[in-house]
Design an enzyme around this catalytic site. Structure first.
Site, PDB file in Angstrom:
ATOM      1  CE  LYS A  69      23.827  31.987 -20.458  1.00 28.69           C
ATOM      2  NZ  LYS A  69      24.664  31.988 -21.670  1.00 28.69           N
ATOM      3  CB  SER A 144      22.110  31.243 -24.545  1.00 33.60           C
ATOM      4  OG  SER A 144      23.431  31.289 -24.045  1.00 33.60           O
ATOM      5  CB  SER A 168      25.614  32.954 -25.484  1.00 33.61           C
ATOM      6  OG  SER A 168      24.818  32.051 -26.171  1.00 33.61           O
TER       7      SER A 168
HETATM    8  N1  GLN Z   1      23.489  30.508 -30.336  1.00 38.28           N
HETATM    9  C1  GLN Z   1      24.531  29.541 -30.203  1.00 38.28           C
HETATM   10  C2  GLN Z   1      23.964  28.193 -29.876  1.00 38.28           C
HETATM   11  O1  GLN Z   1      22.770  28.086 -29.763  1.00 38.28           O
HETATM   12  C3  GLN Z   1      25.513  30.002 -29.171  1.00 38.28           C
HETATM   13  C4  GLN Z   1      25.095  29.731 -27.789  1.00 38.28           C
HETATM   14  C5  GLN Z   1      26.100  30.144 -26.775  1.00 38.28           C
HETATM   15  O2  GLN Z   1      27.035  30.900 -27.054  1.00 38.28           O
HETATM   16  N2  GLN Z   1      25.938  29.639 -25.570  1.00 38.28           N
HETATM   17  O3  GLN Z   1      24.676  27.244 -29.740  1.00 38.28           O
END
Ligand code: GLN
Length: 478
Positions: A69, A144, A168
């Site tokens: 990532k 994400s 994410s």
């Molecule tokens: N979807 C969540 C957010 O937008 C989690 C994102 C993540 O785990 N990095 O904050």
């Protein structure tokens, strides 16, 4: 190449049934063919690829090509957090996890797309375009860690590294038929991982199987003097202790979902299916009440945006970060131009929200209150774990949404309503494939364990995997 689990690849290279170069070339061909439609990889490790003739595929992950990532610093290889803000950033050092993967013999194949600064749940917030889901190209891969999930699911790499602040890793794993693991907070060093919300962020793997996930974990866990929040523990040996015998384990489940009108019926069915398998395999099932279910997302968004507003204040365009071409009349103007042009809409929204929560007059009412509720949630989970070894629950209310689907922001935030609890409590959690919907879209299940008891949920997941065999399913055309 017929091998596709990471552990198969390590074994085949070790036995010289396939060469490291053949493996890399297989994935490069896959990337050539499919990345234009998926947008999973942002860039390849060109310098590393030039040296594959001399690469020594030795160790736990000997010769395994991995996707990373774009939230992890990779020395000499551009790292952008999928933001225009870091569009030209080439780190002078690698994150501890990257160093450890390399020491374990993994090959960093390239950097994967994600929501900008890991803020999002659909992969649509990247400055470099949306990532598609190989199970249905009209659907998102989830976020994400969108690119990491899409790349593994489409066999563009053998496994990938993601980050999980509120779900994410687990959410894209659920959308893409993968195993995604968020370990206990403190298990893995955050040194060199670009911060979103420091008290919630953890790194973890996305893979086809539980064993593959355990192998990656074993390579990257353990105390790191460069990160004072890592627990003073030795690297794990999860893969050696994997055991699908789960007889006698106590698994809690929640019965609140039947009343939730937003939840897809096939998600409910898949939970029933999992409970049935666990029962057949000798687990004791215990019904519990989900503590503060309605408050998780609110607490998460108050805390994560507050921490983000502080973490992201460093991107001002002075030492690094995007610098605007406009001529500022003063310092305030200078910061303003750099930050308003460098950050995307969602990131700016969160910085504003977080700054508001932390400001004088609102701090007590919002940030402080959220921390108090976070503590109550932690206490309640500890209470559940006095009598249980693991918790089973859904990952999300639905299967992967369509790319074109326009959901309102609040609804988007609620995608994480079941996953944020593991981050707020610091507990380890994973998502594993348990079902394919009538539309042929993957459905996962989430397992949560007491702190530092990842082995509990790895073993339960291994047992379910043995029974359900969903990892063998492939998306058409990949
Ligand atoms: N979807 C969540 C957010 O937008 C989690 C994102 C993540 O785990 N990095 O904050």
């Amino acid at each position: 190449m017929d091998l596709f689990t990471l552990s198969d690849i390590v074994k085949a290279i070790r036995k010289k049934e396939v060469s490291f170069k053949e493996v890399v070339n297989f994935y490069l061909k896959q990337i050539d063919k499919h990345n234009p439609s998926l947008n999973a990889f942002l860039r390849l490790n060109e310098k590393g690829l030039k040296k594959i003739d001399t690469f020594k595929p030795q160790g736990l992950l000997g010769g395994v090509p991995l996707g990373i990532k774009d939230m992890f610093c990779t020395k000499g290889l551009k790292t952008t957090a999928a933001s225009k803000m870091l569009g030209d950033y080439v780190p002078p050092y690698s994150a501890t996890v990257i160093e450890r993967l390399e020491q374990a013999g993994a090959f960093i194949l390239g950097k994967c797309n994600n929501d900008e600064f890991a803020m999002g749940s659909a992969g649509k917030n990247s400055h470099y375009g949306v990532t598609k889901n190989p199970w249905d190209l009209s659907c998102v891969a989830g976020g994400s860690s969108s690119g990491s999930a899409s790349a593994v699911a489409a066999h563009l790499c053998a496994g990938a590294l993601g980050t999980d602040t509120g779900g994410s890793i687990r959410l894209p794993a659920h959308y893409c038929n993968l195993v995604g693991i968020k370990p206990t907070y403190g298990r893995i060093s955050r040194y060199g991982m670009i911060s979103y919300a420091s008290s919630l962020d953890q790194a973890g793997p996305l893979t086809h199987t539980v064993e593959d996930g355990a192998l990656i974990l074993d390579a990257i866990t353990g105390y790191d003097p460069k990160d004072s929040t890592t627990a003073d523990l030795a690297p794990t040996q999860f893969h050696k202790q994997l055991n699908s015998q789960v007889k006698g384990m106590k698994v809690a489940y929640f019965n609140v979902f039947q009343e939730n009108e937003d939840i897809h019926p096939e998600i409910l069915e898949s939970q029933e299916k999992v409970l049935k398998v666990l029962k057949e395999r000798g687990c004791e099932l215990i019904e519990k009440k989900w503590p503060f279910l309605d408050y998780g997302a609110s607490v998460y968004y108050l805390i994560s945006t507050s921490e983000a507003s502080s973490n992201l204040s460093r991107y001002d365009g002075v030492r690094y970060g995007f610098r605007s071409k406009k001529s500022p009349k003063d310092l305030k103007d200078f910061y303003g131009f750099n930050r308003s042009e460098g950050f995307g809409l969602e990131v700016k929204r969160r910085i504003l929200m977080g700054t508001f929560c932390l400001s004088t007059g609102y701090y007590e009412e919002y940030f402080h209150k959220a921390c108090q509720v976070r503590y109550l949630i932690q206490q309640e989970f500890m209470e559940i774990f006095k009598t249980c070894d693991a918790i089973l629950c859904p990952v999300s209310t639905n299967t992967a949404p369509k790319v074109k689907e326009d959901v309102n922001i609040l609804k988007n935030y609620l995608n994480d309503q079941f996953t944020v609890f593991a981050n707020l409590t610091g507990l380890p959690a994973l998502s594993l494939p348990v079902h394919l919907s009538k539309q042929n879209l993957p459905i996962g299940a989430q397992l949560i364990a007491p702190a530092f008891k990842e082995q509990n949920i790895l073993n339960i997941a291994k047992s379910l995997e043995e029974e359900l065999q969903l990892y063998k399913e492939k998306p058409d055309g990949f």
